[in-house]
Design a protein around this motif. Structure first.
Motif, PDB file in Angstrom:
ATOM      1  N   SER A  64     102.911  45.702  24.147  1.00 39.27           N
ATOM      2  CA  SER A  64     101.883  46.728  24.329  1.00 39.27           C
ATOM      3  C   SER A  64     102.446  47.829  25.205  1.00 39.27           C
ATOM      4  CB  SER A  64     100.650  46.154  25.029  1.00 39.27           C
ATOM      5  OG  SER A  64     100.183  45.005  24.394  1.00 39.27           O
ATOM      6  N   CYS A  65     102.043  49.060  24.930  1.00 43.83           N
ATOM      7  CA  CYS A  65     102.419  50.185  25.781  1.00 43.83           C
ATOM      8  C   CYS A  65     101.556  51.394  25.433  1.00 43.83           C
ATOM      9  CB  CYS A  65     103.904  50.518  25.672  1.00 43.83           C
ATOM     10  SG  CYS A  65     104.467  50.997  24.025  1.00 43.83           S
ATOM     11  N   ASN A  66     101.632  52.413  26.251  1.00 40.89           N
ATOM     12  CA  ASN A  66     100.891  53.648  26.017  1.00 40.89           C
ATOM     13  C   ASN A  66     101.581  54.482  24.949  1.00 40.89           C
ATOM     14  OD1 ASN A  66      99.032  53.063  28.050  1.00 40.89           O
ATOM     15  ND2 ASN A  66     100.350  53.958  29.603  1.00 40.89           N
ATOM     16  N   THR A  67     100.779  55.207  24.173  1.00 38.72           N
ATOM     17  CA  THR A  67     101.335  56.151  23.204  1.00 38.72           C
ATOM     18  C   THR A  67     101.112  57.590  23.648  1.00 38.72           C
ATOM     19  OG1 THR A  67      99.314  56.021  21.874  1.00 38.72           O
ATOM     20  CG2 THR A  67     101.135  54.593  21.228  1.00 38.72           C
ATOM     21  N   GLN A  68     100.340  57.771  24.708  1.00 42.34           N
ATOM     22  CA  GLN A  68     100.106  59.095  25.301  1.00 42.34           C
ATOM     23  C   GLN A  68     100.460  59.030  26.777  1.00 42.34           C
ATOM     24  OE1 GLN A  68      98.915  61.931  23.550  1.00 42.34           O
ATOM     25  NE2 GLN A  68      99.363  60.570  21.841  1.00 42.34           N
ATOM     26  N   ASP A  70      99.107  60.322  29.288  1.00 37.96           N
ATOM     27  CA  ASP A  70      97.953  60.151  30.177  1.00 37.96           C
ATOM     28  C   ASP A  70      97.290  58.774  30.030  1.00 37.96           C
ATOM     29  OD1 ASP A  70      96.586  60.331  27.762  1.00 37.96           O
ATOM     30  OD2 ASP A  70      95.414  62.095  28.332  1.00 37.96           O
ATOM     31  N   ALA A  71      97.917  57.894  29.267  1.00 36.80           N
ATOM     32  CA  ALA A  71      97.421  56.524  29.039  1.00 36.80           C
ATOM     33  C   ALA A  71      96.086  56.476  28.316  1.00 36.80           C
ATOM     34  CB  ALA A  71      97.360  55.744  30.354  1.00 36.80           C
ATOM     35  N   SER A  72      95.729  57.534  27.613  1.00 38.83           N
ATOM     36  CA  SER A  72      94.461  57.565  26.884  1.00 38.83           C
ATOM     37  C   SER A  72      94.528  56.805  25.556  1.00 38.83           C
ATOM     38  CB  SER A  72      94.038  59.009  26.621  1.00 38.83           C
ATOM     39  OG  SER A  72      94.991  59.664  25.797  1.00 38.83           O
ATOM     40  N   ARG A  73      95.719  56.514  25.087  1.00 39.81           N
ATOM     41  CA  ARG A  73      95.912  55.767  23.842  1.00 39.81           C
ATOM     42  C   ARG A  73      97.065  54.794  24.039  1.00 39.81           C
ATOM     43  NH1 ARG A  73      93.267  58.012  19.461  1.00 39.81           N
ATOM     44  NH2 ARG A  73      94.616  57.008  17.952  1.00 39.81           N
ATOM     45  N   GLY A  74      97.002  53.702  23.300  1.00 41.11           N
ATOM     46  CA  GLY A  74      98.068  52.709  23.385  1.00 41.11           C
ATOM     47  C   GLY A  74      98.339  52.075  22.042  1.00 41.11           C
ATOM     48  N   VAL A  75      99.372  51.270  22.007  1.00 41.87           N
ATOM     49  CA  VAL A  75      99.711  50.524  20.806  1.00 41.87           C
ATOM     50  C   VAL A  75      99.948  49.073  21.204  1.00 41.87           C
ATOM     51  CG1 VAL A  75     102.210  51.019  20.941  1.00 41.87           C
ATOM     52  CG2 VAL A  75     101.172  50.452  18.721  1.00 41.87           C
TER      53      VAL A  75
END
Length: 121
Positions: A64-68, A70-75
Motif C-alpha cells: 500500500s502507498c499514496n498515489t498523490q 497530499d495523501a488524498s489517494r492511495g493504492v
C-alpha cells in the motif's frame, strides 16, 4: 468480488499458476491496465506485472502507498496463491478510500472460500 473489495477502481485477476493463463478478470480491461506506484520499489506497475510475478514465485504480496503527494489517494496491491488450488490471484484498488493490501488479501481469501474457489478448510 464486488462485495469483497468492489469499487469502480478495483481489479482482480486469477490465473493458473502452472500455465500463467488468466482465467478470470473482475472489472474492465481499461481499469485493470492502469499503472500506479509499485509501493515496494521505485516506479509503477500494472496488475498484470504483479500477477506475472506471483505466477513465477507463488509468493503472497500485500502493498500500500499514496498515489498523490497530499495523501488524498492511495493504492493497495494484493497477490498470492489461492489455498488448495493451482491458482494465483492479483488485486489492485486505487482511490480516496482504497483498502490497504493486507485488508484486500483478507477479504479476497474469505470471498474465495465462500465461492468455493479456495480449497481451504
Amino acid at each position: 468480488m464486488s462485495r469483497a473489495v468492489g469499487d469502480p477502481n478495483t481489479c482482480v485477476l486469477i490465473a493458473d499458476a502452472d500455465s500463467g493463463r488468466t482465467l478470470y478478470r473482475y472489472n474492465t480491461a481499461t481499469t485493470c491496465a492502469r499503472e500506479f506506484a509499485a509501493c515496494d520499489q521505485p516506479g509503477t506497475r500494472t496488475l498484470k506485472t504483479l500477477l506475472d510475478a506471483t505466477v513465477k514465485d507463488r509468493q503472497a504480496r500485500t502493498l500500500s502507498c499514496n498515489t498523490q503527494a497530499d495523501a488524498s489517494r492511495g493504492v493497495g496491491w494484493a497477490s498470492g496463491p489461492i489455498a488448495g488450488t493451482s491458482y494465483v490471484y492479483a488485486a489492485m484498488m486505487e482511490g480516496d478510500r482504497a483498502f490497504p493490501g493486507r485488508m484486500m488479501a483478507d477479504r479476497l481469501e474469505t470471498a474465495f472460500r465462500r465461492a468455493k474457489v479456495s480449497k481451504a478448510p
